[in-house]
Structure formats: structure tokens, C-alpha cells
Motif scaffolding. Sequence first.
Motif, PDB file in Angstrom:
ATOM      1  N   ILE A 199       0.872  -1.176   0.000  1.00  0.00           N
ATOM      2  CA  ILE A 199       0.000   0.000   0.000  1.00  0.00           C
ATOM      3  C   ILE A 199       0.906   1.222   0.000  1.00  0.00           C
ATOM      4  N   GLU A 200       0.900   1.971  -1.100  1.00  0.00           N
ATOM      5  CA  GLU A 200       1.705   3.181  -1.193  1.00  0.00           C
ATOM      6  C   GLU A 200       0.881   4.364  -0.685  1.00  0.00           C
TER       7      GLU A 200
ATOM      8  N   PRO B 244      -4.257  10.178   8.122  1.00  0.00           N
ATOM      9  CA  PRO B 244      -3.007   9.884   7.414  1.00  0.00           C
ATOM     10  C   PRO B 244      -2.576   8.421   7.438  1.00  0.00           C
ATOM     11  N   TYR B 245      -3.202   7.574   8.253  1.00  0.00           N
ATOM     12  CA  TYR B 245      -2.636   6.252   8.490  1.00  0.00           C
ATOM     13  C   TYR B 245      -3.453   5.156   7.809  1.00  0.00           C
ATOM     14  N   VAL B 246      -2.750   4.100   7.422  1.00  0.00           N
ATOM     15  CA  VAL B 246      -3.381   2.962   6.757  1.00  0.00           C
ATOM     16  C   VAL B 246      -2.630   1.697   7.151  1.00  0.00           C
ATOM     17  N   THR B 247      -3.318   0.596   7.123  1.00  0.00           N
ATOM     18  CA  THR B 247      -2.708  -0.705   7.379  1.00  0.00           C
ATOM     19  C   THR B 247      -3.450  -1.736   6.539  1.00  0.00           C
ATOM     20  N   GLY B 248      -2.939  -2.945   6.475  1.00  0.00           N
ATOM     21  CA  GLY B 248      -3.603  -3.940   5.638  1.00  0.00           C
ATOM     22  C   GLY B 248      -3.012  -5.321   5.762  1.00  0.00           C
TER      23      GLY B 248
ATOM     24  N   SER C 211       1.026  -3.386  -6.057  1.00  0.00           N
ATOM     25  CA  SER C 211       0.741  -2.285  -5.150  1.00  0.00           C
ATOM     26  C   SER C 211      -0.613  -1.660  -5.440  1.00  0.00           C
ATOM     27  N   VAL C 212      -1.189  -1.071  -4.366  1.00  0.00           N
ATOM     28  CA  VAL C 212      -2.337  -0.181  -4.468  1.00  0.00           C
ATOM     29  C   VAL C 212      -1.898   1.143  -3.847  1.00  0.00           C
ATOM     30  N   ARG C 213      -2.675   2.194  -4.057  1.00  0.00           N
ATOM     31  CA  ARG C 213      -2.248   3.520  -3.638  1.00  0.00           C
ATOM     32  C   ARG C 213      -3.320   4.178  -2.795  1.00  0.00           C
ATOM     33  N   TYR C 214      -2.910   4.651  -1.589  1.00  0.00           N
ATOM     34  CA  TYR C 214      -3.781   5.438  -0.723  1.00  0.00           C
ATOM     35  C   TYR C 214      -3.460   6.907  -0.963  1.00  0.00           C
ATOM     36  N   THR C 215      -4.473   7.682  -1.377  1.00  0.00           N
ATOM     37  CA  THR C 215      -4.247   9.061  -1.789  1.00  0.00           C
ATOM     38  C   THR C 215      -5.447   9.913  -1.403  1.00  0.00           C
ATOM     39  N   GLY C 216      -5.472  11.139  -1.916  1.00  0.00           N
ATOM     40  CA  GLY C 216      -6.595  12.033  -1.708  1.00  0.00           C
ATOM     41  C   GLY C 216      -7.038  12.636  -3.030  1.00  0.00           C
ATOM     42  N   ILE C 217      -8.349  12.825  -3.183  1.00  0.00           N
ATOM     43  CA  ILE C 217      -8.902  13.383  -4.416  1.00  0.00           C
ATOM     44  C   ILE C 217      -9.936  14.450  -4.061  1.00  0.00           C
ATOM     45  N   GLY C 218     -10.355  15.233  -5.060  1.00  0.00           N
ATOM     46  CA  GLY C 218     -11.366  16.246  -4.841  1.00  0.00           C
ATOM     47  C   GLY C 218     -12.739  15.644  -4.626  1.00  0.00           C
ATOM     48  N   ARG C 219     -13.614  16.409  -4.003  1.00  0.00           N
ATOM     49  CA  ARG C 219     -14.982  15.929  -3.749  1.00  0.00           C
ATOM     50  C   ARG C 219     -15.709  15.588  -5.049  1.00  0.00           C
TER      51      ARG C 219
ATOM     52  N   VAL D 298       1.395  -7.385   4.244  1.00  0.00           N
ATOM     53  CA  VAL D 298       1.291  -6.278   3.297  1.00  0.00           C
ATOM     54  C   VAL D 298       2.279  -5.206   3.739  1.00  0.00           C
ATOM     55  N   ALA D 299       3.026  -4.642   2.806  1.00  0.00           N
ATOM     56  CA  ALA D 299       3.950  -3.551   3.117  1.00  0.00           C
ATOM     57  C   ALA D 299       3.220  -2.222   2.976  1.00  0.00           C
ATOM     58  N   VAL D 300       3.260  -1.409   4.021  1.00  0.00           N
ATOM     59  CA  VAL D 300       2.652  -0.083   4.001  1.00  0.00           C
ATOM     60  C   VAL D 300       3.790   0.924   3.855  1.00  0.00           C
ATOM     61  N   GLU D 301       3.874   1.540   2.684  1.00  0.00           N
ATOM     62  CA  GLU D 301       5.012   2.389   2.346  1.00  0.00           C
ATOM     63  C   GLU D 301       4.595   3.854   2.332  1.00  0.00           C
TER      64      GLU D 301
END
Length: 599
Positions: free
Chosen positions: A88-89, A99-103, A177-185, A287-290
Motif C-alpha cells: 500500500i503506497e 493519514p494512516y493505513v494498514t492492511g 501495489s495499491v495507492r492510498y491518496t486524496g482526491i477532490g470531492r 502487506v507492506a505499508v510504504e
Amino acid sequence: MPTVEIDPDELRELTGHDEKSDDELREDMFALGLEYEGETDDGEFELEFAPDRLDRLSVEGVARSLRYQYGDDRGVYVPTTNDADWTIEVDSDVPDERPYVTGAVVRGLDMDEAALESLIQLQEKLHATMGRQRAKGAIGVHDLTMLKGQVGARGGEDTPEEEDDPRTEVAPSGGKSVRYTGIGRRGDRFVPLEENHEMTPQEVLMAHHTANKFADLVDDYESMPAIYDDVGMFSFPPIINGKRTEVTTDSRDLFVEMTGTDQWTIDHMLNIVCYALDARGGRVEEVAVEYTDDASGDYAGNTLVRPNFDTRTKTVDHPAIESMLGVDLDGEEVVDLMQRAGLDAEAEDYDAGEDALAYEVEIPPYRVDVLHPVDVIDDVGRAFGFNELDPKYPDVSTVGGRHERSRLERATRETLVGLGFEDLLNFHLVSEEANYDRIGIERGSAALGGGEPAVIGEPYSEDYEIVRTWALPSVMLVLENNTHRAYPQHLSEVGLAIEQDETQPTLVDERHTVAAAVADHDASYEDAKASLQALCRAFDVDLATPPTDHPTFISGRTADVIIDGRKAGVIGEVHPKVLVEYDLEVPVAAFEFDLDALR
């Protein structure tokens, strides 16, 4: 208290004890601290659980505890894990508020209907407890076969690691990999669960019939949390998952992700879920959380390998065990009892005598409740059997008796019961919303119940944030839950209330209070006052009720409660806006005053 629904047949299967009758199972679970509350229409047990033992929020967790109790399992069990194939990037666009994620990945499951229902129940119960209704931690479970990860995730030697920090590890390079990010509403579109068309995050928050009830969690976010694979967005935490990765009874491999405001919380929520899936025959895969160098939060530039199944240790003295339980035990017996409680223990200084004997106790990773040696002693007592303890007088020169205040409480309760009231025993811990907002008063106001509360620093649930400042909100909650019952309802409670008070050595003012409510189609101020007058006559005190105002009650139908010349409380008809808040369709008249006024 929260309840969990458990299928007794499934419990027998998971424990391996088909011979156990329903009555025997109920008795065994009661010994664990799980109280039987009844059965559902489908014949499932409704069990009231202690909010500290969150590992028992599922049938798998209850079965695990029973297997230890029966002696079938012993000591600490830690599932073996395969090396990480998924990463998880976490990039810099992730909202600062979350801000935090795990998996973890779990493979090889036989996801029948019972297993799927248990997983859903565990997810929702964890949301309600550790996750604080998803505000602190939210769980997403996905069908792994529907994910397409980018091959060649960053990691390994290219990932910086904070020296001497046990929270971080270097993840292997390669994999997907998958990506944890932020997007507009109004950014990217995806198909959420229970829908058949694409929606933006804003459309989900506004129009989705189940997701919009969590919209307030992200009201203040400048960007929306989102998780992507190579196909596109598949999760909108903490709101809803995408339909593409929906878990069904055909799912065999799962991808579990959790986002939140605290890494410790979501990591331990993950441990509980992984242990439940391991009990279903799943194989847990890391799972690696990067976290990128410019990611927000405490782990920027670090890579965490999850789930973290590291155990903890607590030192417990042998004399403390014997003193607290009141039984004589030798070192071997204590070690045996700890192993039967799912712990491991090693005795130290055994040859030095029992007074110097202590135990290094290993705690499994799913036990988030063990914070102090006394928690370990409680486990020893349950393994020994609290019903096996012989009551005896303490070795002191005096014999205890009932305190004067306790005698006054009992007399008050008995008098109210004689007047037709049903005696209640509610929790002293409540939510701030229940104590103030729902009943119509402002925190910090001069009205009865409006004082500053004693706040719990780290509550397990948002339902238990503060110590209540008055008891009437607790009585109103019971009325709210009793709308299916016949009227009239006469409810009363004698209990504790606390407000901050800097003039006290403890900085709080503790008082015992009497609260009562009459709910009926024609309940009025006169009904409540008649009961209050009878109560005061029974204690031979003078009562006066001059008019006053209080935001919980109707103006003109409210009075101060003055007993023997001292202002002690308030009485009145509950305001219609408060009745609407509690979904009550009948009038309610109520009073509350300090118990000490009856002395």
C-alpha cells in the motif's frame, strides 16, 4: 452494553464440542464474562460483551476463548504469515486528518454465508468500539481477485528506515501495489456498493442511501480519502467500498485495508480481524505499508510490514495474584492457569520462594485489553473459576457494614419502588451528546446538569466519553429504548453524577442524585410533583417548588426543588423538542435532586 449475535451450532463446530447443549454453552460463556441476553428470531444467542474484550466480537473469538477454557488450546497462538506480495503506497495527497493505513491479505478462505455474516458483524462492531463509529478507524474488506496491482512496488533498499524504531521495518521489493491518496470531492468516479452507476465522492455523500450517514466524518476534509489499484478507485474510506471488489460467498482471497487517525488503533483492529479469518482456515499474508517522504503523519519515509503479530510482556508478582484472588497457588499452577487463559508465562526466581516469585507473561497480539498486571490476574481468576473461590472474612479486626449513604440510597430506592417506579441501574459513563445536546442544555451552563464534566482521556467508545453530570439523560435513554413497551412507564434511578470543581481537592464534585420520570398519554407536572411530595413525606423533609426555567423543561411548567430550605434540584414537564429527540410520542414529567437533601 453492546451485544453480539452468535449461532450456537456454529459455536459448537468451531470449538469442536458438538456434545455441548445450549444450556451448557450459555453457562460456559457466562464464566468468560459473556452474559446471555436472549435469542434472535433465527435462534442465535444474543450475548452482552465487555467492551474491553474486543477479540470476542465474533463467533470465532468466542470459540477461541472457549477452547482455552476447555483446555483444548494452551498458551499464546500466533498465526504464521507469508511474505508480503502487496504494497500500500501512501502519498502526500492523503488528507492530513486521516493519514494512516494498514492492511493484510488472507487467502484460501471458505467464505460460506455464516462466515460472511460473522465477518460483517465483526467489522461493524469494531467500527462502533475501537473505530469510534469509523472516525478513528474504518475497515474495508475486498475480493482480492478483483484487484489489479501495479507490478514492481517500491521498497527494499530504496526505502529509508528510521533507525532503532521498532514500529518500522523494511519491506521486500517487487510484488503488486495499491495507492492510498486524496482526491477532490467532485474528482474521480467509481461505483459504490449497492449502486449500479458511477458516482463522485460528493454524490456518494449526498445521495447514497447508506453512505450519507457517515458524511459528517469528512465534512472538514479539503480532499477525500481514496484507494486505487491499476483499474481505478475501489475504496472511499471511511465511507464505503466499491462494488467491483465486493466480498461474496464465492470469495476465497481477501484484501483487508484499514484507514484511520491512529496507527496503533487500526493495527490492532487488523489483528482482531486476521485472527478471526485465521480461525476460518485463511492463510494470512503480510502487506507492506510504504509512506512516502512527504506523507503526513508520524511515519513519513518509513515502510511498515503488517499485520504486526508481535507479542508483549507484563511482569506479574505471585503475591499479588494470591492476594487479589484469595487462594493459595504454587508457581506451576499459576503458569498452567495462564496458559489456559491463552497466555504464556515463565516463572522467575522460582527457587527464591513464593514471596519473590514473579512471572514474565506473554500477551497475544489480539489482546488489546491487557494494560496492567491486574488484567492478567483477572484472566488467572477466570481460568481458575470465580465460582470455585470460597468466600471468607478478611483477616482484619473489624467487620464491614453498609455505609450511611448506601443505607440512604437503598431507602430511597425502596420508597420509589413503593410509589410505583421501576428502579434503574445505568452506566455512569455517557456520551457528551447524550448528556447535553440531546436533552437540550449547553455544556458549561448554570442549569442543573450543565456543569463541566469529567472527561475520559482515551474512551473505548464514543458512547462513554464523560462521566455524566446528571442522571435524567440516562433515564430518557431508557424511555427511548422502551417505546415498544406499554404505558404508563414510571422510571427512577439513584446514582452518581460528577462535575468539575476546582475548589475540591480532587478537582471534581461527586454527588449522588435522584432522578425519576413519568411517561404516559396524560402525564403532567402534577403527576411528578405528587410522587416527589410522597417521597419527601417518607423522609420527613419539607418541600417547596417555586417556578423557575430550565431548557430541558417547558417554561411555565418547571420549578426548583427546594428541600428543607435548600435548592436541591428541578422538576417539570419535558419540553416537546426533547421528546422529539428521543422519539417519544407521549408526555413526560420528571424531576431530579441531590440525594443528600433527604438526610
